[in-house]
Scaffold this motif. Structure first.
Motif, PDB file in Angstrom:
ATOM      1  N   GLU A   1       1.088  -1.092  -0.106  1.00 19.17           N
ATOM      2  CA  GLU A   1       0.112   0.048   0.195  1.00 19.17           C
ATOM      3  C   GLU A   1       1.008   0.953  -0.028  1.00 19.17           C
ATOM      4  OE1 GLU A   1      -2.002   3.159   2.436  1.00 19.17           O
ATOM      5  OE2 GLU A   1      -0.614   2.021   2.900  1.00 19.17           O
ATOM      6  N   ILE A   2       0.157   2.435  -0.466  1.00 20.50           N
ATOM      7  CA  ILE A   2       1.307   3.943  -0.603  1.00 20.50           C
ATOM      8  C   ILE A   2       1.457   4.299   0.304  1.00 20.50           C
ATOM      9  CG2 ILE A   2      -0.816   5.200  -0.686  1.00 20.50           C
ATOM     10  CD1 ILE A   2       2.363   5.181  -3.096  1.00 20.50           C
TER      11      ILE A   2
ATOM     12  N   PHE B   1      -6.357  10.250   4.784  1.00 26.90           N
ATOM     13  CA  PHE B   1      -6.253   8.863   3.769  1.00 26.90           C
ATOM     14  C   PHE B   1      -7.836   9.404   2.895  1.00 26.90           C
ATOM     15  CE2 PHE B   1      -5.789   5.305   0.962  1.00 26.90           C
ATOM     16  CZ  PHE B   1      -4.155   5.366   1.190  1.00 26.90           C
TER      17      PHE B   1
ATOM     18  N   THR C   1      -4.006   9.224  -2.213  1.00 27.07           N
ATOM     19  CA  THR C   1      -3.133   8.261  -3.197  1.00 27.07           C
ATOM     20  C   THR C   1      -2.136   8.351  -3.866  1.00 27.07           C
ATOM     21  OG1 THR C   1      -4.631   7.462  -4.787  1.00 27.07           O
ATOM     22  CG2 THR C   1      -4.840   6.101  -2.242  1.00 27.07           C
TER      23      THR C   1
END
Length: 200
Positions: free
Chosen positions: A2-3, A95, A113
């Protein structure tokens, strides 16, 4: 990966590298044209605080993006800035937020993202800058460098790279069989063969 985990990995590698700097290293040249190591670190500190502000909804203010003041202990100053960004990205509300990134666009807001991806790519590349400047290895695995290449290939290679002090210089040809990291560097206008000796 995941980023946010990718970003954390890349940023913590820059923290490790900065801790290796000696007092006499801060005036060394870097792969960033005209920047010394101190200039590069001031930029990176400013980017951490700017992205942290953006994650909290305050990215519109250009004052948040100014180069940082390193003081007498640049490594400690840098580590604090790096953790400010990591912690800001880790908050769940950040997020789901759209980030204002005025250095990239004053009219567009970016999904978290994508915005964190910009931060991630910047710190993989600047991690390489640090490693080359200090003459020590960059320790990032293939998963991280493969992801950096994916992001690097999305950066437009257009007239914006020809202005004074661009975010990235025009792309360079890549050597046959180049690694993902070297391909990302070339795509963003850095020569993977750079060393301080090439400036002499």
């Amino acid at each position: 990966m995941e980023i946010r985990r990718l970003d954390r990995t890349a940023v913590l590698e820059t923290v490790r590298l900065v801790q290796q700097a000696n007092p006499g290293d801060w005036d060394l040249p870097t792969p960033c044209a005209s920047w010394t190591l101190r200039d590069l670190m001031a930029h990176m500190v400013g980017q951490h605080y700017g992205f942290a502000a953006a994650a909290s909804g305050g990215g519109d203010d250009l004052a948040a993006w100014q180069p940082g003041v390193l003081g007498d202990d640049p490594a400690t100053t840098y580590r604090a800035a790096a953790w400010t960004a990591i912690d800001a990205f880790a908050r769940q509300d950040s997020f789901t937020r759209e980030f204002a990134l005025p250095e990239i666009s004053t009219t567009t807001r970016f999904p978290a993202t994508i915005a964190i991806g910009f931060h991630f790519l910047d710190h993989v590349i600047h991690g390489w800058d640090l490693a080359r400047t200090l003459g020590i290895p960059l320790d990032l695995d293939d998963e991280v460098t493969d992801a950096a290449l994916t992001f690097a290939l999305r950066v437009p290679d257009d007239a914006r790279r020809l202005v004074p002090e661009p975010l990235f210089r025009p792309a360079l040809p890549a050597a046959p069989g180049a690694s993902s990291l070297d391909l990302a560097l070339a795509a963003l206008g850095r020569s993977p063969d750079w060393s301080a000796a090439t400036l002499q």
